[in-house]
Scaffold this active site. Structure first.
Site, PDB file in Angstrom:
ATOM      1  N   GLU A 248       1.010  -1.278  -0.109  1.00 58.10           N
ATOM      2  CA  GLU A 248       0.097  -0.346  -0.446  1.00 58.10           C
ATOM      3  C   GLU A 248       0.911   1.127  -0.089  1.00 58.10           C
ATOM      4  OE1 GLU A 248      -3.239  -0.266  -0.534  1.00 58.10           O
ATOM      5  OE2 GLU A 248      -3.163  -2.773   0.391  1.00 58.10           O
ATOM      6  N   GLU A 460      -6.032  -4.525   0.989  1.00 54.61           N
ATOM      7  CA  GLU A 460      -6.733  -5.083   1.951  1.00 54.61           C
ATOM      8  C   GLU A 460      -8.132  -4.985   2.070  1.00 54.61           C
ATOM      9  OE1 GLU A 460      -3.861  -2.664   4.402  1.00 54.61           O
ATOM     10  OE2 GLU A 460      -2.873  -3.389   4.580  1.00 54.61           O
TER      11      GLU A 460
HETATM   12  P1  NDP Z   1       8.398   4.548   3.964  1.00 52.77           P
HETATM   13  O1  NDP Z   1       8.212   3.777   3.010  1.00 52.77           O
HETATM   14  O2  NDP Z   1       9.586   5.971   4.749  1.00 52.77           O
HETATM   15  O3  NDP Z   1       8.223   4.170   6.290  1.00 52.77           O
HETATM   16  C1  NDP Z   1       7.454   2.874   5.969  1.00 52.77           C
HETATM   17  C2  NDP Z   1       7.820   1.495   6.799  1.00 52.77           C
HETATM   18  O4  NDP Z   1       8.435   1.650   5.902  1.00 52.77           O
HETATM   19  C3  NDP Z   1       8.756   2.101   7.997  1.00 52.77           C
HETATM   20  O5  NDP Z   1       8.378   1.593   8.593  1.00 52.77           O
HETATM   21  C4  NDP Z   1      10.036   2.555   7.425  1.00 52.77           C
HETATM   22  O6  NDP Z   1      10.508   2.240   8.698  1.00 52.77           O
HETATM   23  C5  NDP Z   1      10.499   0.835   6.631  1.00 52.77           C
HETATM   24  N1  NDP Z   1      11.057   0.852   6.079  1.00 52.77           N
HETATM   25  C6  NDP Z   1      11.438   1.614   5.370  1.00 52.77           C
HETATM   26  N2  NDP Z   1      12.861   1.312   4.657  1.00 52.77           N
HETATM   27  C7  NDP Z   1      12.273  -0.309   4.645  1.00 52.77           C
HETATM   28  C8  NDP Z   1      13.398  -1.264   4.673  1.00 52.77           C
HETATM   29  N3  NDP Z   1      14.459  -1.105   2.961  1.00 52.77           N
HETATM   30  N4  NDP Z   1      12.934  -2.378   4.311  1.00 52.77           N
HETATM   31  C9  NDP Z   1      12.087  -2.863   5.110  1.00 52.77           C
HETATM   32  N5  NDP Z   1      10.875  -1.676   5.846  1.00 52.77           N
HETATM   33  C10 NDP Z   1      11.077  -0.713   5.580  1.00 52.77           C
HETATM   34  O7  NDP Z   1       6.569   5.887   4.521  1.00 52.77           O
HETATM   35  P2  NDP Z   1       6.690   6.861   5.755  1.00 52.77           P
HETATM   36  O8  NDP Z   1       6.824   5.716   7.176  1.00 52.77           O
HETATM   37  O9  NDP Z   1       7.561   7.897   5.710  1.00 52.77           O
HETATM   38  O10 NDP Z   1       5.218   7.117   5.394  1.00 52.77           O
HETATM   39  C11 NDP Z   1       4.332   7.788   4.239  1.00 52.77           C
HETATM   40  C12 NDP Z   1       4.712   6.934   2.792  1.00 52.77           C
HETATM   41  O11 NDP Z   1       3.582   5.849   3.352  1.00 52.77           O
HETATM   42  C13 NDP Z   1       3.858   8.116   2.184  1.00 52.77           C
HETATM   43  O12 NDP Z   1       4.621   7.217   0.878  1.00 52.77           O
HETATM   44  C14 NDP Z   1       2.393   7.811   2.398  1.00 52.77           C
HETATM   45  O13 NDP Z   1       1.618   8.072   0.554  1.00 52.77           O
HETATM   46  C15 NDP Z   1       2.330   5.885   2.172  1.00 52.77           C
HETATM   47  N6  NDP Z   1       1.063   5.524   2.767  1.00 52.77           N
HETATM   48  C16 NDP Z   1       0.496   4.888   2.179  1.00 52.77           C
HETATM   49  C17 NDP Z   1      -0.755   4.192   2.976  1.00 52.77           C
HETATM   50  C18 NDP Z   1      -1.028   3.355   1.646  1.00 52.77           C
HETATM   51  O14 NDP Z   1      -2.626   2.409   2.123  1.00 52.77           O
HETATM   52  N7  NDP Z   1      -1.550   2.977   0.271  1.00 52.77           N
HETATM   53  C19 NDP Z   1      -1.580   4.991   4.098  1.00 52.77           C
HETATM   54  C20 NDP Z   1      -0.309   6.001   4.644  1.00 52.77           C
HETATM   55  C21 NDP Z   1       0.640   6.054   3.935  1.00 52.77           C
HETATM   56  P3  NDP Z   1      11.109   3.501   9.245  1.00 52.77           P
HETATM   57  O15 NDP Z   1      10.843   4.567   9.321  1.00 52.77           O
HETATM   58  O16 NDP Z   1      12.424   3.237  10.668  1.00 52.77           O
HETATM   59  O17 NDP Z   1      12.233   4.104   8.247  1.00 52.77           O
END
Ligand code: NDP
Length: 480
Positions: A248, A460
């Site tokens: 997502e 989902e």
């Molecule tokens: P990120 O992609 O930076 O991070 C999401 C999660 O992935 C965090 O727990 C992060 O950890 C983890 N993560 C980062 N790198 C890796 C990796 N290499 N392997 C596995 N896990 C990893 O997103 P954000 O937290 O910045 O959230 C914002 C984004 O989420 C926006 O683009 C938004 O559009 C999207 N989003 C989408 C939704 C949907 O339903 N489509 C709903 C809500 C948000 P850490 O934080 O420690 O870096």
């Protein structure tokens, strides 16, 4: 306060004893520490989950359901406590955490407590061949759930609830930026009687802890919500291991407004769909397209309403716009305002950082409206994920549809019209996973939720999530 990992039903320190600072966005101060977990911690979590799986996957549905109901009840009972924790950790107004985030986290567990007892599979009789097929849907085993910072407990539980309801055991990682309510969920699960090892919560950086979950050869499915770039990376890592993936991802959602809509309702809702949660919701309508006939009126009224929004400390009851989640995110938002201006965008209101007396180091930003004339500009093509929207006029239905679809993303869209034919034409032709007509973010948890194009793969919600978290097996029995 030190947050700990929740592994095998107990709270433990990370193996190497390293921690990361956790900031309070409302004042920019460090207020807790979270484990900087390594591969070893993920391995411990995996081992606990694997050990718990045979028993949990054979636990009667009613017993599983009862535990999920209990978790929901406990979350409801701790509404104020959890909302305060969420607001402090994320910067969102306490009113929003109380009205949306925490009730929805409870609803996620409650929904799947019910749904699992109604989930069924199909039978196909092969007539003429004396054979009966049925589909056995079995839990996958140990699955990984990785969630972002914008709706912390809401999205964390949106994955965990269906995963455990379906009989899986989970290794989960919340965002390192908003770990607090995930930590508190561990306690709640223990209190609700969730057997040890069924849910394991490992804190740490995405690039190490998250990566270790995705790379783990025996974690067979990954449910991820986050940015498109991270999603693409996860897909690359997981593909050679043929893991099941639900991604997502980001959005750049169009909000299309026709002159024949219910104007007042549209205006109220558009303020919300633009700036709720500081614009940090993947479903926010960040590109607003308005029919030329009402463009000037809309522009004037929208600016007036947005200027009335109160930017303030998240704990104050009259705050509409709280703090952005982090300093880095604030800097990103500021950079996008500059990018938009350099591209010829006209700032109609906002555009500046806000200093709140007493909280001078917090991350506050004005709700911002930018007028653009070209949908191909970066501010209309790249996800900003903050309190910035653009507005732009259109003349015809064809033009509006073309503008709406002209982005790599395809998560959601909103349409404002009272014309039934137009509603049907747009609903069919918009390239998004969700189309809201004359409303926004009205959620029925039975519906499929997810995006098209760069907004992700898989759905989902409802039975879709239970299908994702189970492996279908065809059993074919021939009889005499
Ligand atoms: P990120 O992609 O930076 O991070 C999401 C999660 O992935 C965090 O727990 C992060 O950890 C983890 N993560 C980062 N790198 C890796 C990796 N290499 N392997 C596995 N896990 C990893 O997103 P954000 O937290 O910045 O959230 C914002 C984004 O989420 C926006 O683009 C938004 O559009 C999207 N989003 C989408 C939704 C949907 O339903 N489509 C709903 C809500 C948000 P850490 O934080 O420690 O870096």
């Amino acid at each position: 306060m030190n947050i700990k990992n929740y592994i095998n039903g107990i709270f433990i320190n990370p193996t190497e004893g390293n921690y990361i600072d956790n900031y309070n966005p409302s004042n920019g101060e460090v207020y807790s520490q979270i484990p900087n977990s390594t591969k070893e911690d993920v391995e411990k979590a995996y081992e606990a989950a694997e050990k718990a799986f045979p028993s949990w996957s054979n636990t009667a549905l009613v017993a599983r359901s009862k535990i999920l109901f209990k978790i929901a009840e406990l979350i409801k009972g701790k509404l104020h406590f959890l909302a305060e924790a969420e607001s402090k950790d994320n910067g969102k107004p306490i009113s929003l955490a109380k009205a949306i985030d925490i009730p929805r986290a409870a609803a996620n567990f409650q929904f799947y407590a019910n749904a699992i007892t109604q989930f069924s599979s199909e039978a196909h009789e092969s007539i003429g061949l004396n054979a009966m097929n049925f589909t056995l849907r079995q839990p996958i085993g140990v699955v990984g759930c990785i969630s972002p910072w914008n709706l912390p407990l809401y999205l964390f539980s949106w994955k965990i609830a269906p995963a455990i309801a379906a009989g899986n055991c989970v290794v989960a990682k919340p965002s390192e930026i908003t770990p607090m309510t995930a930590f508190l969920l561990g306690e709640i699960c223990t209190e609700a009687g969730l057997p040890k090892g069924v849910l394991n919560i490992v804190h740490g950086l995405g690039t190490t802890t998250g990566q270790a979950i995705v790379e783990h050869p025996n974690i067979k499915a990954i449910s991820f919500t986050g940015g498109t770039k991270t999603g693409a990376h996860i897909a690359r890592v997981a593909a050679p291991m043929f893991k099941k993936l639900s991604l997502e991802l980001g959005g750049k959602n169009p909000n299309i407004i026709f002159a024949d809509c219910d104007y007042e309702k549209m205006l109220e809702t558009t303020v919300r769909s633009s700036f709720a949660n500081q614009g940090q919701i993947c479903l926010c309508g960040s590109r607003i397209f308005v029919e030329e006939k009402i463009y000037d009126k809309f522009k004037k009224d929208f600016i007036k309403k947005v200027k009335q929004l109160k930017v303030g400390h998240p704990s104050k009851p009259n705050t509409d716009i709280g703090a952005l989640v982090s300093k880095e995110h604030l800097e990103k938002i500021e950079a996008y305002v500059e990018i938009a201006e350099n591209e010829g965008g006209r700032i109609l209101c906002g555009g500046l950082e806000v200093t709140i007396p007493g909280y001078e180091n917090g991350y506050y930003f004005q709700p911002t409206i930018i007028e653009v004339t070209d949908n191909s500009c970066r501010i209309n093509q790249e996800e900003v994920f903050g309190p910035i929207v653009t507005i732009m006029p259109f003349k015809t239905d064809k033009e509006a549809l073309q503008l709406a679809n002209d982005t790599k993303y395809g998560l959601s869209s909103t349409l404002w019209t009272n014309n039934l034919n137009r509603t049907m034409q747009f609903s069919k032709q918009l390239h998004t996973g969700i189309v809201w007509v004359n409303t926004w973010m009205l959620r029925d948890l039975r519906t499929p939720f997810g995006g098209q194009k760069a907004s992700g793969i898989g759905r989902e919600g409802g039975f879709e999530a239970l299908r994702f978290f189970t492996e279908p097996k065809n059993i074919c029995i021939q009889y005499e």
